[in-house]
Scaffold this motif. Structure first.
Motif, short mmCIF file in Angstrom:
data_model
loop_
_atom_site.label_atom_id
_atom_site.label_comp_id
_atom_site.label_asym_id
_atom_site.label_seq_id
_atom_site.Cartn_x
_atom_site.Cartn_y
_atom_site.Cartn_z
N ILE A 57 0.84 -1.20 0.00
CA ILE A 57 0.00 0.00 0.00
C ILE A 57 0.87 1.25 0.00
N TYR A 58 1.95 1.23 0.75
CA TYR A 58 2.84 2.40 0.79
C TYR A 58 3.47 2.63 -0.58
N ASN A 139 -10.89 -7.40 8.84
CA ASN A 139 -11.32 -6.31 9.72
C ASN A 139 -10.15 -5.40 10.03
N TYR A 140 -8.98 -5.99 10.25
CA TYR A 140 -7.77 -5.19 10.47
C TYR A 140 -7.35 -4.49 9.18
N GLU A 141 -7.43 -5.20 8.06
CA GLU A 141 -7.04 -4.60 6.78
C GLU A 141 -7.87 -3.36 6.48
N MET A 142 -9.20 -3.46 6.60
CA MET A 142 -10.06 -2.33 6.29
C MET A 142 -9.82 -1.17 7.26
N PHE A 143 -9.56 -1.50 8.51
CA PHE A 143 -9.23 -0.46 9.49
C PHE A 143 -7.94 0.25 9.10
N PHE A 144 -6.96 -0.53 8.67
CA PHE A 144 -5.69 0.06 8.22
C PHE A 144 -5.90 0.96 7.01
N TYR A 145 -6.71 0.53 6.05
CA TYR A 145 -6.98 1.36 4.88
C TYR A 145 -7.63 2.68 5.29
N LEU A 146 -8.55 2.61 6.25
CA LEU A 146 -9.21 3.82 6.72
C LEU A 146 -8.20 4.79 7.31
N MET A 147 -7.28 4.28 8.12
CA MET A 147 -6.26 5.14 8.70
C MET A 147 -5.29 5.65 7.63
N PHE A 148 -4.95 4.79 6.67
CA PHE A 148 -3.99 5.17 5.65
C PHE A 148 -4.55 6.26 4.74
N SER A 149 -5.86 6.31 4.58
CA SER A 149 -6.47 7.31 3.69
C SER A 149 -6.16 8.73 4.15
N LEU A 194 5.29 -1.92 10.11
CA LEU A 194 6.58 -2.53 9.75
C LEU A 194 6.72 -2.58 8.23
N GLY A 195 5.62 -2.92 7.54
CA GLY A 195 5.65 -2.93 6.08
C GLY A 195 5.90 -1.55 5.50
N ILE A 196 5.28 -0.53 6.08
CA ILE A 196 5.50 0.84 5.62
C ILE A 196 6.96 1.23 5.82
N ALA A 197 7.54 0.84 6.95
CA ALA A 197 8.95 1.15 7.21
C ALA A 197 9.85 0.49 6.16
N ILE A 198 9.54 -0.75 5.79
CA ILE A 198 10.31 -1.42 4.75
C ILE A 198 10.18 -0.68 3.42
N GLY A 199 8.95 -0.25 3.09
CA GLY A 199 8.73 0.50 1.86
C GLY A 199 9.49 1.81 1.85
N TRP A 200 9.51 2.49 2.99
CA TRP A 200 10.24 3.76 3.11
C TRP A 200 11.73 3.54 2.87
N ALA A 201 12.28 2.47 3.46
CA ALA A 201 13.70 2.17 3.27
C ALA A 201 13.99 1.74 1.84
N TYR A 202 13.09 0.96 1.25
CA TYR A 202 13.28 0.48 -0.12
C TYR A 202 13.29 1.64 -1.10
N ARG A 203 12.41 2.60 -0.90
CA ARG A 203 12.35 3.76 -1.79
C ARG A 203 13.65 4.57 -1.75
N ARG A 204 14.34 4.51 -0.66
CA ARG A 204 15.58 5.28 -0.51
C ARG A 204 16.81 4.47 -0.87
N GLY A 205 16.60 3.25 -1.37
CA GLY A 205 17.71 2.43 -1.80
C GLY A 205 18.50 1.80 -0.68
#
Length: 340
Positions: A57-58, A139-149, A194-205
């Motif tokens: 998602i990130y 239920n957790y996924e949809m809650f996460f999407y709501l917060m991520f929006s 944790l997944g968002i943190a991995i995405g943030w690090a991946y984007r920065r190489g």
């Protein structure tokens, strides 16, 4: 989508399948080390799913600006049709065969709450599980999407901090209210971060490509998962799952271009939704015809795979495209008429 993540999604889904096979056929009583692993640790597939979901998602929303409502609509169109379809099938199965399915009960209020992704006590009395039991993770996924929006109203550099703060604040707030406190107080929900943190690090190489070091980290993580209890799920299973995910991302060159792994990953959501229905059907056959459970499972595996592939093609792809096209046509701005 990175092929390494597709492969890991498929592996996580089939790990959960094996976990529920041990539950449905043996009531979590294993007779060997492999069976015991899936009894005790098969649920870790969910933790891997959550980390991957946060990462995907990130990455998929970076450099994109859209209304929060459009993001939520896209996610709803992606998640809801298949979930509702298989929830209805599960409800019909319980109505038809509920007397023979241990602990499986359906009633209308709980069924509706299940469709709306609202946690509620299952009428079977075994916890906060929807009609289609595996839907508790959604239920957790949809809650996460709501917060991520919420991230679409702030600059990109602040998005990880905003979603982390929102997720933490809202979870802490709702954790004081009855049923919601029992559900959202589970720190498994922070595995998305944790997944968002991995995405943030991946984007920065910062995720260096390699083979032997990632393999070693995966081995160490599996040992940790095997030996640590799920009592502190975020620390004991979530962190090792995140290490497995980032290690697979580091090995992307060895996965790249593999169409089979991509297809298996594409079908993983349907595998997750369908497998309980197929396993219960297999369990009925095993009980009625006195067939060896492992032989039944050997038949269930290709059935799950074929049904999931069909589900991915017809529901997740074709229906999704039609619904998305319909929604975009309705949301497109109406061109102004010129007066001549």
């Amino acid at each position: 989508m990175l092929i390494s993540l597709q492969a890991l999604r498929a592996l996580a889904a089939w790990t959960v399948v094996c976990h529920h096979f041990m539950q449905i056929f043996f009531d979590f009583h294993a007779s060997g080390p492999i069976g015991q692993f899936f009894v005790d640790r098969g649920a870790v597939g969910v933790d891997i799913f959550f980390v991957i979901s946060g990462l995907v998602i990130y990455l998929s929303t970076q450099d994109k600006d859209m209304p929060a409502g459009r993001f939520l609509l896209n996610r709803a169109i992606r998640i809801i049709p298949a979930y509702w379809f298989y929830t209805v099938l599960m409800g019909l199965m319980i109505v038809a065969l509920g007397q023979q399915m241990p602990h499986q009960v359906v009633d209308l209020p709980h069924f509706i709450l299940s469709l709306l992704f609202i946690p509620s006590e299952n009428p079977g009395g075994y916890g906060l599980y929807p009609t289609l039991n595996v839907g508790w993770t959604l239920n957790y996924e949809m809650f996460f999407y709501l917060m991520f929006s919420l991230v679409f109203v702030v600059p990109q550099r602040l998005r990880p901090l905003v979603v982390a703060a929102a997720l933490f604040a809202v979870c802490e707030m709702v954790s004081t209210y009855g049923v919601l406190s029992r559900f959202y107080a589970n720190n498994i929900i922070y595995e998305f971060l944790l997944g968002i943190a991995i995405g943030w690090a991946y984007r920065r190489g910062w995720v260096a490509q390699g083979l032997w070091m990632p393999l070693m980290l995966i081995a160490v993580s599996l040992v940790a998962i095997y030996n640590l209890p799920a009592s502190d799920r975020l620390l004991n299973w979530g962190v090792p799952s995140a290490i497995i995910v980032v290690s697979c991302v580091a090995m992307e060159p060895w996965f790249k271009g593999n169409r089979l792994l991509k297809t298996l990953g594409d079908c993983s959501y349907s595998v997750y939704l369908i497998h309980v229905l197929v396993l219960y059907t297999g369990w009925f056959a095993s009980e009625r015809l006195n067939i060896n459970p492992y032989l039944v499972f050997a038949i269930c595996v290709p059935v799950i795979a074929l049904m999931s592939w069909a589900s991915y093609i017809w529901i997740e792809t074709r229906l999704y495209r039609r619904m998305k096209a319909w929604a975009e046509a309705r949301l497109a701005p109406v061109p102004s008429r010129s007066i001549t």
